[in-house]
Structure formats: structure tokens, C-alpha cells
Design a protein around this motif. Structure first.
Motif, PDB file in Angstrom:
ATOM      1  N   LEU A 281      31.263  -1.415  24.431  1.00  0.00           N
ATOM      2  CA  LEU A 281      32.441  -1.641  25.042  1.00  0.00           C
ATOM      3  C   LEU A 281      32.267  -0.695  26.352  1.00  0.00           C
ATOM      4  CD1 LEU A 281      34.528   1.118  24.885  1.00  0.00           C
ATOM      5  CD2 LEU A 281      34.758   0.243  22.359  1.00  0.00           C
ATOM      6  N   SER A 282      33.331  -1.537  27.234  1.00  0.00           N
ATOM      7  CA  SER A 282      33.256  -0.577  28.415  1.00  0.00           C
ATOM      8  C   SER A 282      34.558   0.364  28.407  1.00  0.00           C
ATOM      9  CB  SER A 282      33.702  -1.266  29.894  1.00  0.00           C
ATOM     10  OG  SER A 282      32.415  -2.028  30.303  1.00  0.00           O
ATOM     11  N   GLY A 283      34.386   1.692  28.583  1.00  0.00           N
ATOM     12  CA  GLY A 283      35.464   2.521  28.161  1.00  0.00           C
ATOM     13  C   GLY A 283      36.774   2.463  29.326  1.00  0.00           C
ATOM     14  N   THR A 284      36.587   1.926  30.497  1.00  0.00           N
ATOM     15  CA  THR A 284      37.604   2.061  31.623  1.00  0.00           C
ATOM     16  C   THR A 284      36.884   0.822  32.546  1.00  0.00           C
ATOM     17  OG1 THR A 284      38.688   3.085  33.130  1.00  0.00           O
ATOM     18  CG2 THR A 284      36.426   3.657  32.692  1.00  0.00           C
ATOM     19  N   ASP A 285      37.901   0.196  33.107  1.00  0.00           N
ATOM     20  CA  ASP A 285      37.796  -0.912  34.080  1.00  0.00           C
ATOM     21  C   ASP A 285      37.396  -0.006  35.577  1.00  0.00           C
ATOM     22  OD1 ASP A 285      37.840  -2.948  32.458  1.00  0.00           O
ATOM     23  OD2 ASP A 285      39.942  -3.487  33.019  1.00  0.00           O
ATOM     24  N   TRP A 286      37.775   0.997  35.548  1.00  0.00           N
ATOM     25  CA  TRP A 286      37.971   2.014  36.974  1.00  0.00           C
ATOM     26  C   TRP A 286      38.746   1.294  37.807  1.00  0.00           C
ATOM     27  CZ3 TRP A 286      36.138   6.519  36.044  1.00  0.00           C
ATOM     28  CH2 TRP A 286      34.956   6.737  34.948  1.00  0.00           C
ATOM     29  N   VAL A 287      39.762   0.484  37.372  1.00  0.00           N
ATOM     30  CA  VAL A 287      40.718  -0.223  38.404  1.00  0.00           C
ATOM     31  C   VAL A 287      42.183  -0.005  37.647  1.00  0.00           C
ATOM     32  CG1 VAL A 287      41.461  -2.269  39.227  1.00  0.00           C
ATOM     33  CG2 VAL A 287      39.269  -1.976  38.853  1.00  0.00           C
ATOM     34  N   GLU A 288      43.009   0.492  38.434  1.00  0.00           N
ATOM     35  CA  GLU A 288      44.328   0.784  38.365  1.00  0.00           C
ATOM     36  C   GLU A 288      45.062  -0.349  37.700  1.00  0.00           C
ATOM     37  OE1 GLU A 288      48.604   2.719  40.018  1.00  0.00           O
ATOM     38  OE2 GLU A 288      46.747   2.476  41.106  1.00  0.00           O
ATOM     39  N   GLY A 289      45.695  -0.085  36.481  1.00  0.00           N
ATOM     40  CA  GLY A 289      46.408  -1.117  35.660  1.00  0.00           C
ATOM     41  C   GLY A 289      45.275  -1.819  34.684  1.00  0.00           C
ATOM     42  N   GLY A 290      44.079  -1.603  34.666  1.00  0.00           N
ATOM     43  CA  GLY A 290      43.268  -2.206  33.813  1.00  0.00           C
ATOM     44  C   GLY A 290      43.041  -1.682  32.684  1.00  0.00           C
ATOM     45  N   TRP A 291      41.955  -1.841  31.832  1.00  0.00           N
ATOM     46  CA  TRP A 291      41.518  -1.266  30.574  1.00  0.00           C
ATOM     47  C   TRP A 291      41.066  -0.098  30.969  1.00  0.00           C
ATOM     48  CZ3 TRP A 291      41.709  -2.867  25.557  1.00  0.00           C
ATOM     49  CH2 TRP A 291      40.859  -2.249  24.734  1.00  0.00           C
ATOM     50  N   ASP A 292      41.348   0.730  29.777  1.00  0.00           N
ATOM     51  CA  ASP A 292      41.285   2.315  30.281  1.00  0.00           C
ATOM     52  C   ASP A 292      40.813   3.043  28.840  1.00  0.00           C
ATOM     53  OD1 ASP A 292      43.570   2.799  28.670  1.00  0.00           O
ATOM     54  OD2 ASP A 292      45.070   3.015  30.195  1.00  0.00           O
ATOM     55  N   VAL A 293      40.680   4.343  28.763  1.00  0.00           N
ATOM     56  CA  VAL A 293      40.174   5.053  27.601  1.00  0.00           C
ATOM     57  C   VAL A 293      40.921   5.127  26.533  1.00  0.00           C
ATOM     58  CG1 VAL A 293      40.547   7.370  28.654  1.00  0.00           C
ATOM     59  CG2 VAL A 293      38.578   7.279  27.002  1.00  0.00           C
ATOM     60  N   ALA A 294      42.267   5.322  27.085  1.00  0.00           N
ATOM     61  CA  ALA A 294      43.436   5.226  25.715  1.00  0.00           C
ATOM     62  C   ALA A 294      43.232   3.985  25.161  1.00  0.00           C
ATOM     63  CB  ALA A 294      44.601   5.513  26.302  1.00  0.00           C
ATOM     64  N   GLN A 295      43.229   2.768  25.613  1.00  0.00           N
ATOM     65  CA  GLN A 295      42.983   1.633  24.922  1.00  0.00           C
ATOM     66  C   GLN A 295      41.551   1.480  24.347  1.00  0.00           C
ATOM     67  OE1 GLN A 295      45.008  -1.857  27.482  1.00  0.00           O
ATOM     68  NE2 GLN A 295      44.644  -0.296  29.005  1.00  0.00           N
ATOM     69  N   SER A 296      40.709   1.981  24.813  1.00  0.00           N
ATOM     70  CA  SER A 296      39.342   1.983  24.364  1.00  0.00           C
ATOM     71  C   SER A 296      39.378   2.776  22.928  1.00  0.00           C
ATOM     72  CB  SER A 296      38.311   2.610  25.240  1.00  0.00           C
ATOM     73  OG  SER A 296      37.977   1.861  26.481  1.00  0.00           O
ATOM     74  N   VAL A 297      40.171   3.852  22.929  1.00  0.00           N
ATOM     75  CA  VAL A 297      40.377   4.609  21.611  1.00  0.00           C
ATOM     76  C   VAL A 297      40.893   3.599  20.357  1.00  0.00           C
ATOM     77  CG1 VAL A 297      41.397   6.820  20.486  1.00  0.00           C
ATOM     78  CG2 VAL A 297      40.072   6.790  22.860  1.00  0.00           C
ATOM     79  N   ALA A 298      41.837   3.268  21.068  1.00  0.00           N
ATOM     80  CA  ALA A 298      42.668   2.298  20.077  1.00  0.00           C
ATOM     81  C   ALA A 298      41.891   1.002  19.534  1.00  0.00           C
ATOM     82  CB  ALA A 298      43.918   1.698  20.609  1.00  0.00           C
ATOM     83  N   PHE A 299      41.107   0.542  20.392  1.00  0.00           N
ATOM     84  CA  PHE A 299      40.033  -0.458  19.883  1.00  0.00           C
ATOM     85  C   PHE A 299      39.110   0.152  19.202  1.00  0.00           C
ATOM     86  CE2 PHE A 299      36.380  -3.369  21.488  1.00  0.00           C
ATOM     87  CZ  PHE A 299      36.937  -4.490  20.468  1.00  0.00           C
ATOM     88  N   ALA A 300      38.579   1.122  19.358  1.00  0.00           N
ATOM     89  CA  ALA A 300      37.310   1.938  18.630  1.00  0.00           C
ATOM     90  C   ALA A 300      37.922   2.280  17.094  1.00  0.00           C
ATOM     91  CB  ALA A 300      36.776   3.213  18.928  1.00  0.00           C
TER      92      ALA A 300
END
Length: 367
Positions: A234-253
């Protein structure tokens, strides 16, 4: 005195890896009609002698239109399966390194030219091009031909294709499957609110955006032998404001862990051209650390890990359980050997290469 952590064994599900170095999947853009060629035999054969603990086959499309380019590898019919079988048979004749395969669908980032030809998207009405699909009809670049938004029939077809490819991978005797949920490809496109603008059960809330990737995981987990690992990149973040981020990555994991995922491989970016990535040594390790701290999953860190002490520190501090090498091991296919010599570890090498052991490192190679 304890030896280096980088060369300690570690289990991923029922598969025990001999050290903490894994070879990341790397596209070679050298297939013909989805079929591996002699290039893959040379490429994978070289890496299978590297001393790493696991070799991962490049992003392998589950349907022809899921290929990144017309020269990508597939595992979607008997011809593509037979081509991989020939390659794996050759590699395994000389190496017992476990081999995984990354199953993928490029979604809206499919139908592109080769990287050394610019990598631009090829329109459906041109040679080597086809109509792309995505969660929503939004192109990666504004100039791209818009993808078709997948309807429920299309979603089911893609999910089932992942499962069929997983069964083919099992028939090939591969040791693990990794699902590609990173770098802006189809599963990542569902996860990120920047690319997923759906208004049905597969869009909107985090729970809905995770739904299709989790359905794919469940289908693959059911199709692949229960005693072999299924993992997710997975990508831990999109590096774009308002995109996929580390908090969502944790929830997905956490959701993946609950479904029996064996490990997660944490990269980043690739979804949006606006990404602003602070590239530097270990720049993605904090993303891996966040997931490592929140779950019980084995975690793989990747991205500009080039120094032996750097890799040892990542494992030794508990930031991740494994380090993945990609471009670094293309540049130095004996990186694990050199790391072992530097840190005082041991690696496995073929009998034909034992005499290459430097005099000052008489104990480098395992018996």
C-alpha cells in the motif's frame, strides 16, 4: 554478542524467511502479449542468487487491460501461466529462494508506453492502447483519455480475475501472493478520495472506499492455499492534501489484519501528479512505523534504503520487520552479501560462487 538483526530469520504466516531483506517487485516492461521472455529468466535468476530472503515477481496483471503497458507481465490465461512456469522452473533449478508474485490491475494508469519511450498514456484507438477503467471516470493526467467507471458487473469481473490469477499462482507453486494496493493503481484508486468519487457503496466514507480492495483481498485469500501468505502493498500517503494518508492506511492495515493478511509492504505516492514527496534516505520508514505500532502485522519498509547500517537500524529499532530493495539491488545484485560482510551476518550463495568469498570474510556464506 548478538548478531545483526538484519540477518535473523522471521516468519510471515507459515513461511519463514532466512533474513530481513526482500526483493521488491520491479516492472521490467519486457513481456510479449503478457508473456515473460528470456529477459525475465536472466533478471529473476540474478536476483535469486542475491542472498535476499524473498524474491517478488513484478506487478503481474490479472486481466490484459490491467497491464501498465503493452509490455507488462500477465497471469490471466494459459499462455501467460506457461511463460511464468518456464521462467520459475529455470530459476528454481539453481535457487531455493522463496518466490512471491505481485498481482495487480493498473486501472486508470494502464495503457501507457514504455518508460524509456516517455511512458505517456496511449489512447484506445492507437496501436498498443486500450480503454482504461477506474473507480470514477477521472484520468490520472488531465490530458489522458478518461477511464470508464466500473459498474457492479465490472467490479465483480475484476475481483474474480484476481482470484483466478491467485489460483494460477498456486498451481505454479509460488510461495506467496502480494496484492498491489499502492502507487496509484486500481486498488489504491478505490482507497483515495482524490480518485474515488463514487456515490454508491464503494465510495464516500473510508469504510466504503476500502470495500472493494478488501473484497479483492478476501477473494484472493480464499483462492490461494491457506498455509501460504497473502500480503498487501500500500501507499501510506498520497502526499497530497485531502488525499489518502497514514491514518487511513493504519485503518486499512487493521482491516486487513482482521481478515488474515500476512504482512503489509508500505510504500507511498503514485496516485496524483500534484504529489509533493520529501524524498531522502528512509523517507517512507515513518509510514511503516505507524502501521507497525498500530498492528501485529509484519511490516516491510522500502524507499531509498541503500546503506547497510541504515537497514540494520530500521530492523533493530523495530520500525519495520523487513527492508525491501528495488533499484538498489538492480545496481548492486550482491547487496545482501556486502551487508553481511559489513555487519557480520551470513547469506546463502550457490556453490559455484563460494570461491568468491573474500579471505577476510571466511564465514560470510552459509554452509
Amino acid at each position: 554478542m548478538a548478531g545483526p538483526r538484519l540477518f535473523e530469520p522471521k516468519a510471515v504466516g507459515a513461511l519463514t524467511l532466512s533474513n530481513r531483506i526482500v526483493v521488491a517487485p520491479m516492472c521490467q516492461y519486457s513481456a510479449v502479449d503478457g508473456c515473460m521472455t528470456d529477459w525475465h529468466q536472466m533478471h529473476l535468476g540474478t536476483l535469486a542468487l542475491s542472498g535476499a530472503a524473498l524474491l517478488t515477481i513484478e506487478a503481474t496483471a490479472v486481466v490484459p487491460e490491467g497491464r501498465i503497458s503493452y509490455a507488462d507481465v500477465g497471469l490471466y490465461d494459459d499462455a501467460t501461466e506457461a511463460a511464468i512456469a518456464r521462467t520459475i522452473e529455470s530459476v528454481r533449478r539453481w535457487s531455493d529462494m522463496p518466490i512471491a508474485i505481485q498481482l495487480a490491475h493498473a486501472g486508470r494508469k494502464a495503457s501507457t508506453d514504455l518508460p524509456w519511450k516517455g511512458g505517456a498514456q496511449i489512447a484506445p484507438d492507437h496501436a498498443h492502447g486500450w480503454q482504461t477503467v477506474a473507480p470514477s471516470p477521472i484520468g490520472f493526467h488531465h490530458k489522458d483519455h478518461a477511464p470508464l467507471g466500473l459498474d457492479k458487473v465490472g467490479l465483480d469481473r475484476v475481483r474474480d480475475a484476481f482470484a483466478v490469477s491467485a489460483r494460477r499462482a498456486a498451481r505454479l507453486g509460488l510461495d506467496a501472493v502480494q496484492l498491489h494496493g499502492a502507487h496509484g493503481y486500481l486498488l489504491h484508486q478505490f482507497l483515495s478520495p482524490l480518485s474515488n468519487r463514487r456515490e454508491d457503496d464503494y465510495g464516500g466514507s473510508l469504510e466504503n472506499r476500502m470495500r472493494f480492495p478488501l473484497e479483492v483481498f478476501d477473494a484472493v485469500r480464499a483462492a490461494f492455499p491457506a498455509d501460504k501468505p497473502v500480503t498487501m502493498r500500500l501507499s501510506g500517503t498520497d502526499w497530497v492534501e485531502g488525499g489518502w494518508d497514514v491514518a487511513q492506511s493504519v485503518a486499512f492495515a487493521e482491516a486487513l489484519e482482521a481478515r488474515g493478511c500476512s504482512a503489509v509492504h508500505v510504500s507511498s505516492g503514485g496516485l496524483d501528479p500534484r504529489q509533493d514527496i520529501p524524498v531522502g534516505p528512509s523517507y517512507q520508514v515513518p509510514l511503516a512505523r505507524a502501521i507497525k505500532q498500530a498492528t501485529g502485522l509484519p511490516v516491510v519498509a522500502v524507499g531509498m534504503i541503500t546503506d547497510y547500517e541504515q537497514a540494520e537500524a530500521i530492523i533493530g529499532t523495530g520500525d519495520a520487520d523487513f527492508v525491501a530493495l528495488a533499484r538498489g539491488i538492480l545496481y548492486d545484485p550482491r547487496w545482501p552479501w556486502h551487508a553481511a560482510a559489513h555487519l557480520g551476518g551470513k547469506v546463502k550463495a550457490p556453490n559455484q560462487y563460494l570461491r568468491s568469498q573474500p579471505r577476510q570474510h571466511r564465514d560470510l556464506f552459509e554452509a
